[in-house]
Design a protein around this motif. Structure first.
Motif, PDB file in Angstrom:
ATOM      1  N   LYS A  79       1.208  -1.198  -0.092  1.00  0.00           N
ATOM      2  CA  LYS A  79      -0.033   0.183  -0.411  1.00  0.00           C
ATOM      3  C   LYS A  79       0.342   1.109  -0.190  1.00  0.00           C
ATOM      4  CE  LYS A  79      -3.808  -1.862   2.559  1.00  0.00           C
ATOM      5  NZ  LYS A  79      -4.043  -3.003   1.368  1.00  0.00           N
ATOM      6  N   GLY A  80       0.403   2.760  -0.427  1.00  0.00           N
ATOM      7  CA  GLY A  80       1.235   3.484  -0.080  1.00  0.00           C
ATOM      8  C   GLY A  80       2.147   3.414  -1.739  1.00  0.00           C
ATOM      9  N   ASP A  81       1.601   2.950  -2.892  1.00  0.00           N
ATOM     10  CA  ASP A  81       2.207   3.509  -4.030  1.00  0.00           C
ATOM     11  C   ASP A  81       2.520   5.114  -5.073  1.00  0.00           C
ATOM     12  OD1 ASP A  81      -0.238   3.031  -4.849  1.00  0.00           O
ATOM     13  OD2 ASP A  81       0.298   2.020  -7.203  1.00  0.00           O
ATOM     14  N   ASN A  82       0.865   5.610  -4.614  1.00  0.00           N
ATOM     15  CA  ASN A  82       1.148   6.992  -4.652  1.00  0.00           C
ATOM     16  C   ASN A  82       1.614   7.890  -4.591  1.00  0.00           C
ATOM     17  OD1 ASN A  82      -0.189   6.629  -2.526  1.00  0.00           O
ATOM     18  ND2 ASN A  82      -1.743   8.078  -3.166  1.00  0.00           N
ATOM     19  N   ILE A  83       2.336   7.816  -3.170  1.00  0.00           N
ATOM     20  CA  ILE A  83       3.807   8.151  -2.937  1.00  0.00           C
ATOM     21  C   ILE A  83       5.138   7.365  -2.761  1.00  0.00           C
ATOM     22  CG2 ILE A  83       4.350   8.703  -0.037  1.00  0.00           C
ATOM     23  CD1 ILE A  83       1.492   8.271   1.011  1.00  0.00           C
ATOM     24  N   TYR A  84       4.984   6.413  -1.940  1.00  0.00           N
ATOM     25  CA  TYR A  84       6.620   5.839  -2.873  1.00  0.00           C
ATOM     26  C   TYR A  84       7.273   5.488  -4.577  1.00  0.00           C
ATOM     27  CZ  TYR A  84       5.085   1.270  -3.401  1.00  0.00           C
ATOM     28  OH  TYR A  84       4.019   0.084  -3.449  1.00  0.00           O
ATOM     29  N   ALA A  85       5.979   5.433  -5.085  1.00  0.00           N
ATOM     30  CA  ALA A  85       6.089   5.623  -6.946  1.00  0.00           C
ATOM     31  C   ALA A  85       6.157   6.654  -7.822  1.00  0.00           C
ATOM     32  CB  ALA A  85       5.212   4.354  -7.049  1.00  0.00           C
ATOM     33  N   CYS A  86       6.086   8.114  -6.757  1.00  0.00           N
ATOM     34  CA  CYS A  86       6.532   9.303  -7.791  1.00  0.00           C
ATOM     35  C   CYS A  86       7.794   9.902  -7.304  1.00  0.00           C
ATOM     36  CB  CYS A  86       5.054  10.114  -6.335  1.00  0.00           C
ATOM     37  SG  CYS A  86       5.437  11.480  -7.558  1.00  0.00           S
ATOM     38  N   TYR A  88       9.186  12.964  -7.040  1.00  0.00           N
ATOM     39  CA  TYR A  88       8.891  13.565  -6.580  1.00  0.00           C
ATOM     40  C   TYR A  88       9.382  13.729  -4.428  1.00  0.00           C
ATOM     41  CZ  TYR A  88       7.808  15.219 -11.203  1.00  0.00           C
ATOM     42  OH  TYR A  88       7.769  15.492 -12.565  1.00  0.00           O
ATOM     43  N   THR A  89       8.700  12.712  -5.304  1.00  0.00           N
ATOM     44  CA  THR A  89       8.254  12.451  -3.231  1.00  0.00           C
ATOM     45  C   THR A  89      10.270  11.900  -2.507  1.00  0.00           C
ATOM     46  OG1 THR A  89       6.443  11.696  -3.112  1.00  0.00           O
ATOM     47  CG2 THR A  89       7.502  11.107  -1.163  1.00  0.00           C
ATOM     48  N   TRP A  90      10.619  10.829  -3.846  1.00  0.00           N
ATOM     49  CA  TRP A  90      12.177  11.151  -2.842  1.00  0.00           C
ATOM     50  C   TRP A  90      13.143  11.689  -3.142  1.00  0.00           C
ATOM     51  CZ3 TRP A  90      13.360   6.805  -0.965  1.00  0.00           C
ATOM     52  CH2 TRP A  90      12.390   5.136  -1.556  1.00  0.00           C
ATOM     53  N   LEU A  91      12.600  12.837  -4.332  1.00  0.00           N
ATOM     54  CA  LEU A  91      13.181  14.417  -4.232  1.00  0.00           C
ATOM     55  C   LEU A  91      13.358  15.399  -3.496  1.00  0.00           C
ATOM     56  CD1 LEU A  91      12.885  14.790  -8.732  1.00  0.00           C
ATOM     57  CD2 LEU A  91      15.410  13.950  -6.905  1.00  0.00           C
ATOM     58  N   LEU A  92      11.806  15.380  -2.765  1.00  0.00           N
ATOM     59  CA  LEU A  92      11.914  15.968  -1.817  1.00  0.00           C
ATOM     60  C   LEU A  92      12.387  15.807  -0.364  1.00  0.00           C
ATOM     61  CD1 LEU A  92       9.714  19.094  -1.323  1.00  0.00           C
ATOM     62  CD2 LEU A  92       8.247  17.611  -0.564  1.00  0.00           C
ATOM     63  N   CYS A  93      12.651  14.347   0.178  1.00  0.00           N
ATOM     64  CA  CYS A  93      12.902  13.916   1.015  1.00  0.00           C
ATOM     65  C   CYS A  93      14.393  14.107   1.014  1.00  0.00           C
ATOM     66  CB  CYS A  93      12.479  13.087   0.957  1.00  0.00           C
ATOM     67  SG  CYS A  93      11.543  12.315   1.542  1.00  0.00           S
ATOM     68  N   LEU A  94      15.015  14.113  -0.099  1.00  0.00           N
ATOM     69  CA  LEU A  94      16.331  14.718  -0.616  1.00  0.00           C
ATOM     70  C   LEU A  94      16.865  15.586  -0.839  1.00  0.00           C
ATOM     71  CD1 LEU A  94      19.687  12.991  -0.915  1.00  0.00           C
ATOM     72  CD2 LEU A  94      18.781  13.311  -3.044  1.00  0.00           C
ATOM     73  N   VAL A  95      15.842  16.512  -0.632  1.00  0.00           N
ATOM     74  CA  VAL A  95      16.295  17.676  -0.603  1.00  0.00           C
ATOM     75  C   VAL A  95      16.205  19.320   0.386  1.00  0.00           C
ATOM     76  CG1 VAL A  95      15.861  20.896  -1.671  1.00  0.00           C
ATOM     77  CG2 VAL A  95      15.972  18.641  -3.008  1.00  0.00           C
ATOM     78  N   VAL A  96      15.146  18.455   1.069  1.00  0.00           N
ATOM     79  CA  VAL A  96      14.996  19.225   2.768  1.00  0.00           C
ATOM     80  C   VAL A  96      15.392  18.496   3.524  1.00  0.00           C
ATOM     81  CG1 VAL A  96      12.882  19.442   4.677  1.00  0.00           C
ATOM     82  CG2 VAL A  96      12.779  18.645   2.035  1.00  0.00           C
ATOM     83  N   PRO A  97      16.595  19.153   4.318  1.00  0.00           N
ATOM     84  CA  PRO A  97      18.024  18.468   5.165  1.00  0.00           C
ATOM     85  C   PRO A  97      16.587  18.229   6.632  1.00  0.00           C
ATOM     86  CG  PRO A  97      18.150  20.895   4.741  1.00  0.00           C
ATOM     87  CD  PRO A  97      16.652  20.593   4.553  1.00  0.00           C
ATOM     88  N   VAL A  98      17.274  17.435   7.482  1.00  0.00           N
ATOM     89  CA  VAL A  98      17.704  17.016   8.542  1.00  0.00           C
ATOM     90  C   VAL A  98      15.633  15.821   8.376  1.00  0.00           C
ATOM     91  CG1 VAL A  98      16.576  16.810  11.347  1.00  0.00           C
ATOM     92  CG2 VAL A  98      18.670  18.597   9.469  1.00  0.00           C
ATOM     93  N   ILE A  99      14.483  17.374   8.224  1.00  0.00           N
ATOM     94  CA  ILE A  99      13.183  16.059   8.350  1.00  0.00           C
ATOM     95  C   ILE A  99      13.227  15.023   7.308  1.00  0.00           C
ATOM     96  CG2 ILE A  99      11.112  16.547   8.267  1.00  0.00           C
ATOM     97  CD1 ILE A  99      11.208  18.885  10.008  1.00  0.00           C
ATOM     98  N   GLY A 100      13.457  15.407   5.675  1.00  0.00           N
ATOM     99  CA  GLY A 100      13.331  15.020   4.686  1.00  0.00           C
ATOM    100  C   GLY A 100      14.335  13.726   4.666  1.00  0.00           C
ATOM    101  N   TRP A 101      15.594  13.600   5.133  1.00  0.00           N
ATOM    102  CA  TRP A 101      16.223  12.497   5.219  1.00  0.00           C
ATOM    103  C   TRP A 101      16.099  11.966   6.116  1.00  0.00           C
ATOM    104  CZ3 TRP A 101      20.946  16.704   6.253  1.00  0.00           C
ATOM    105  CH2 TRP A 101      21.153  17.192   5.436  1.00  0.00           C
TER     106      TRP A 101
END
Length: 129
Positions: A79-86, A88-101
């Motif tokens: 479940k949750g493929d609309n989140i983990y398959a996007c 942009y989610t991965w890029l956003l997590c990579l760019v935002v410091p600490v919380i995103g990481w």
């Protein structure tokens, strides 16, 4: 012994732990998620990544690992493929410091652990021939 059977979930878990997540590539092979026309199947990209020092090849390997993990998770109906398959989610997590990481680590663990749970629930048995 077919590793996609429901009763072999513990073997899958042990192999995943011992291989430190690389067992996902084997699950990808069993689930037939590899595409012969994808970017990772072209040897030219890998040669260019290795020629331009080590860093591009490392990034390519990380993206390949995440992509195969996502495809395995999607095949096993995690479940949750609309989140983990996007992407942009991965890029956003990579760019935002600490919380995103932190979310990047959680998301990575999610797509590695939950396919084993779905194998326990019997989702892999429909791919046995």
């Amino acid at each position: 012994m077919n590793l996609l059977k429901k009763e072999n979930w513990l073997v899958n878990l042990i192999l995943m732990i011992l291989s430190e997540g690389a067992y996902t590539f084997v699950l990808g092979y069993f689930l037939k998620v590899y595409d012969k026309n994808a970017w990772y199947a072209k040897w030219q990209y890998w040669v260019l990544g290795l020629v331009f020092l080590f860093f591009p090849a490392f990034v390519m390997l990380a993206v390949f690992s995440i992509q195969i993990s996502i495809e395995v998770a999607k095949k096993l109906n995690v479940k949750g493929d609309n989140i983990y398959a996007c992407p942009y989610t991965w890029l956003l997590c990579l760019v935002v410091p600490v919380i995103g990481w932190i979310f990047l680590i959680v998301l990575s663990l999610y797509i590695v652990i939950w396919p084993i749970v779905m194998l326990y629930k019997g989702e892999g048995e429909k791919y046995i021939k």
